[in-house]
Design an enzyme around this catalytic site. Structure first.
Site, short mmCIF file in Angstrom:
data_model
loop_
_atom_site.label_atom_id
_atom_site.label_comp_id
_atom_site.label_asym_id
_atom_site.label_seq_id
_atom_site.Cartn_x
_atom_site.Cartn_y
_atom_site.Cartn_z
N GLY A 125 -7.90 5.31 7.96
CA GLY A 125 -8.56 5.17 9.00
C GLY A 125 -8.20 4.30 10.06
N ALA A 126 -7.47 3.00 9.60
CA ALA A 126 -6.93 2.05 10.38
C ALA A 126 -5.47 2.07 10.29
CB ALA A 126 -7.47 0.67 10.04
N SER A 127 -4.70 2.54 9.20
CA SER A 127 -3.20 2.44 9.18
C SER A 127 -2.73 3.71 8.78
CB SER A 127 -2.79 1.15 8.38
OG SER A 127 -3.10 1.52 6.90
N THR A 128 -1.29 3.81 8.80
CA THR A 128 -0.65 4.96 8.16
C THR A 128 0.60 4.53 7.69
OG1 THR A 128 0.24 7.26 8.30
CG2 THR A 128 0.54 5.57 9.99
N GLN A 129 0.91 5.14 6.14
CA GLN A 129 1.97 4.71 5.36
C GLN A 129 3.15 5.60 5.22
OE1 GLN A 129 -0.97 1.95 5.72
NE2 GLN A 129 -1.41 3.68 4.11
N GLU A 178 1.00 -1.27 0.00
CA GLU A 178 0.20 0.11 -0.13
C GLU A 178 0.78 1.21 0.12
OE1 GLU A 178 -3.79 2.00 2.38
OE2 GLU A 178 -2.82 0.19 3.35
#
Length: 500
Positions: free
Chosen positions: A214-218, A174
Site C-alpha cells: 500500500g505504501a511501498s514497493t520492493q 522487506e
C-alpha cells in the site's frame, strides 16, 4: 602331586585375572556404548511473525523440525490470522478504533495459543515487523511511532511466548525477505532426496521477487557476485551464499501512488466541486475529503489546505491521459550510474524469472482475468478496462469490491509504468514475469523469509535418548563394578597366599 597343585593354583590365578580383565572391559564397554550410541530426538519448533503493513496486520504461525538442515529450519506455514481493525500506523488516534484493533490482536493470539502446544509457548519466539506504513509515520511523527511500538511491546510481552521485539524493518530487509520466501517456496534453495536429506539443487536458478504494497514497493533479485552499495545484500541459507540486489521505493505503494496521482488531477482543476478524473470509469463519481489525499508524507499539502474540504471527482475516462499523469510521478531521467531504475536509484539490469505478488496479482487479475500475458496484451487490456462503462464494469468484475474496482484503471497504468519504464522490463523480459498470489498454497510475503532467517539463530530443544534405559545402565554398571571388585579381592587373596 605338588606339581599338579602348583599347576591348578596357576590356573586359578589366570582365571581370576581373565575375569578381572573381562569385567573391566565390560564396564568400559557399557559406559562407551551408553555415551557413543545415544540418539538425539528433535521436536517441532514454532515461531510467530506479525506482519504489520500499511493496510492491516497479519499474524503468521510457522513450524519447523528442530533437526535443521545446514543450520536453517525447514519452515512451513500453519496459520495466517488477519487482525481486524486499523493498521498499527493509525492507532493512538481514535480510542474506539484502537479498541477494535486490540480486540483483533487478542482474537488472533487466542487462536495462536490454542494451535501451539502449551509446553512450547515459553520457547516460541514472537516477532513483530512493521513496514512502510510505520516508516511513513516515523518520518512524520517519530515520537508517535515510538509510542505505538512501545504499547505493542507491552502487550506482546505480556503473552506467554518468547517475545523478541516489535520494530520497523527497513525496505531493503522487506525486499530481501520476500526474495527468500519466493525461492524457498519454489524449491530453489534446497530439495529432498531418497534418504530424506535436504540438498542444494544442482544448477538451480533463483527467481526475482516484486512486491507491491500500500505504501511501498520492493524489487529483489540475485546477482552473480558481490557488489558494494546500500542495495546490495548478502545472505547465507542452507549452507550457501547468495548476493541479492534489493530496493524499496517508499511512497510508491499502490495506495500512496494513487494519492499522488489524485493530487496531480486535483491541482490541475480549478473547480473542486467538479473535478474530471481521466482514470475513473464513465458513470462513476465520488466525493472525497481532502485529507484522504493529503494526510500523508507522500503528497505536498496545497496552500490554504483544509482537510475537511469536499472534492467531487467525476469519471471522464481517457486511458492515454491517465497514463501520462501516472508517468509524471516518476523521474526516469536522473541517473548517476550505468543503470538505474527510477528516481536516480542504481539498479542492475533485470535477469531471470520474476514473481510479482501482493498488489501486482490483484491488479493483473482485475485487468486480465489471468496471471500470464505478454507485454502488448497487458498494455491493450489496460485501454479496454479504462474505457469500460462503470455499470458494465461492475457486472464484469462482480467479485471485486467497488472500493478497489474504481482504482484499477490508474493501478493498471501504474503497474505497467513501474515495470516497463521503472524496472526496464521489455517485450522479451516481460515474458519472465508471473503474477501470482501463492506458491504451493502459501501466501507470498516477507514474513516467511524473515522466519527462515531468524531460524538460523534460534536454538532447538534436543531430547537425548540413550541406547539403554537408566535402570538397565545403572544395573550393568553395578554388576560389572561388583564383579571387578570381587576379582580384585580374589587376586589379592591369591597373592597373599602365594607369599606365605
Amino acid at each position: 602331586m605338588a606339581s599338579k597343585q602348583k599347576m591348578g593354583y596357576k590356573c586359578r590365578i589366570a582365571t581370576v585375572f581373565l575375569l578381572l580383565l573381562a569385567s573391566i572391559a565390560a564396564l568400559v564397554a557399557v559406559a562407551v556404548i551408553q555415551d557413543a550410541w545415544k540418539a538425539e530426538e528433535y521436536g517441532m519448533e514454532y515461531g510467530i511473525v506479525i506482519d504489520s503493513g500499511s493496510s492491516r496486520s497479519n499474524i503468521f504461525v510457522y513450524q519447523w523440525p528442530g533437526d535443521k538442515q545446514n543450520e536453517t529450519g525447514i519452515v512451513t506455514e500453519l496459520k495466517n490470522c488477519r487482525v481486524d481493525g486499523s493498521p498499527i500506523s493509525e492507532i493512538k488516534v481514535d480510542p474506539k478504533k484502537d479498541a477494535k484493533t486490540l480486540d483483533g490482536f487478542r482474537k488472533c493470539m487466542k487462536e495462536v495459543k490454542e494451535m501451539i502446544p502449551s509446553e512450547k509457548h515459553r520457547t516460541t519466539p514472537l516477532f513483530l515487523g512493521a513496514t512502510a506504513g510505520m516508516r511513513l509515520l516515523h518520518e512524520k511523527d517519530e515520537q508517535k511511532s515510538n509510542e505505538v511500538l512501545e504499547s505493542l511491546r507491552e502487550y506482546l510481552g505480556s503473552l506467554p511466548f518468547m517475545f523478541q521485539n516489535a520494530s520497523i524493518i527497513s525496505g531493503q530487509e522487506e525486499g530481501l525477505y520476500g526474495w527468500i520466501t519466493v525461492n524457498y517456496l519454489m524449491g530453489n534453495l534446497f530439495h529432498g532426496n531418497l534418504w530424506n536429506k535436504y540438498l542444494h539443487p544442482e544448477g538451480a536458478e533463483t527467481v526475482g521477487s516484486m512486491d507491491l504494497g500500500g505504501a511501498s514497493t520492493q524489487i529483489a533479485f540475485a546477482i552473480p557476485e558481490a557488489q558494494s552499495g546500500p542495495d546490495y545484500m548478502y545472505v547465507k541459507l542452507y549452507g550457501y551464499d547468495y548476493f541479492v540486489y534489493t530496493h524499496s521505493y517508499l511512497c510508491y505503494g499502490k495506495n500512496e501512488a494513487e494519492k499522488r496521482v489524485l493530487d496531480k488531477i486535483v491541482q490541475s482543476s480549478s473547480n473542486p466541486s467538479y473535478i474530471e478524473n481521466p482514470c475513473y470509469p464513465q458513470g462513476f463519481n465520488v466525493t472525497l475529503k481532502a485529507s484522504t489525499i493529503y494526510d500523508t508524507e507522500c503528497t505536498t499539502k496545497p496552500k490554504n489546505y483544509n482537510p475537511d474540504q469536499d472534492l467531487f471527482l467525476v469519471g471522464t475516462p481517457d486511458s492515454e491521459v491517465c497514463g501520462d499523469i501516472v508517468k509524471s510521478i516518476f523521474d526516469f531521467k536522473t541517473c548517476s550510474s550505468s543503470h538505474c531504475g527510477f528516481n536516480g536509484v542504481e539498479q542492475p539490469p533485470v535477469r531471470g524469472d520474476f514473481l510479482a505478488y501482493a498488489g501486482y496479482f490483484y491488479i493483473a487479475r482485475a485487468v486480465l482475468n489471468e496471471g500470464l500475458t505478454d507485454f502488448s496484451d497487458f498494455n491493450a487490456s489496460i485501454n479496454t478496462f479504462c474505457h469500460t462503462e462503470w455499470t458494465l464494469l461492475k457486472k464484469q468484475k462482480d467479485w471485486i469490491s467497488e472500493r478497489y474496482l474504481r482504482t484499477y484503471c490508474f493501478a493498471a497504468h501504474y503497474v505497467f509504468t513501474l515495470l516497463a519504464d521503472g524496472y526496464k522490463f521489455d517485450e522479451e523480459t516481460w515474458k519472465n514475469i508471473n503474477f501470482t498470489q501463492q506458491v504451493k498454497s502459501t501466501n507470498i510475503g516477507w514474513s516467511l523469509g524473515y522466519m527462515l532467517s531468524m531460524s538460523n539463530m534460534l536454538p532447538s530443544e534436543v531430547k537425548v535418548i540413550p541406547p539403554m534405559t537408566n535402570p538397565l545402565f545403572a544395573g550393568l554398571i553395578f554388576l560389572f563394578s561388583a564383579l571387578t571388585i570381587v576379582t580384585v579381592v580374589a587376586v589379592f587373596i591369591f597373592l597373599i597366599r602365594a607369599c606365605y
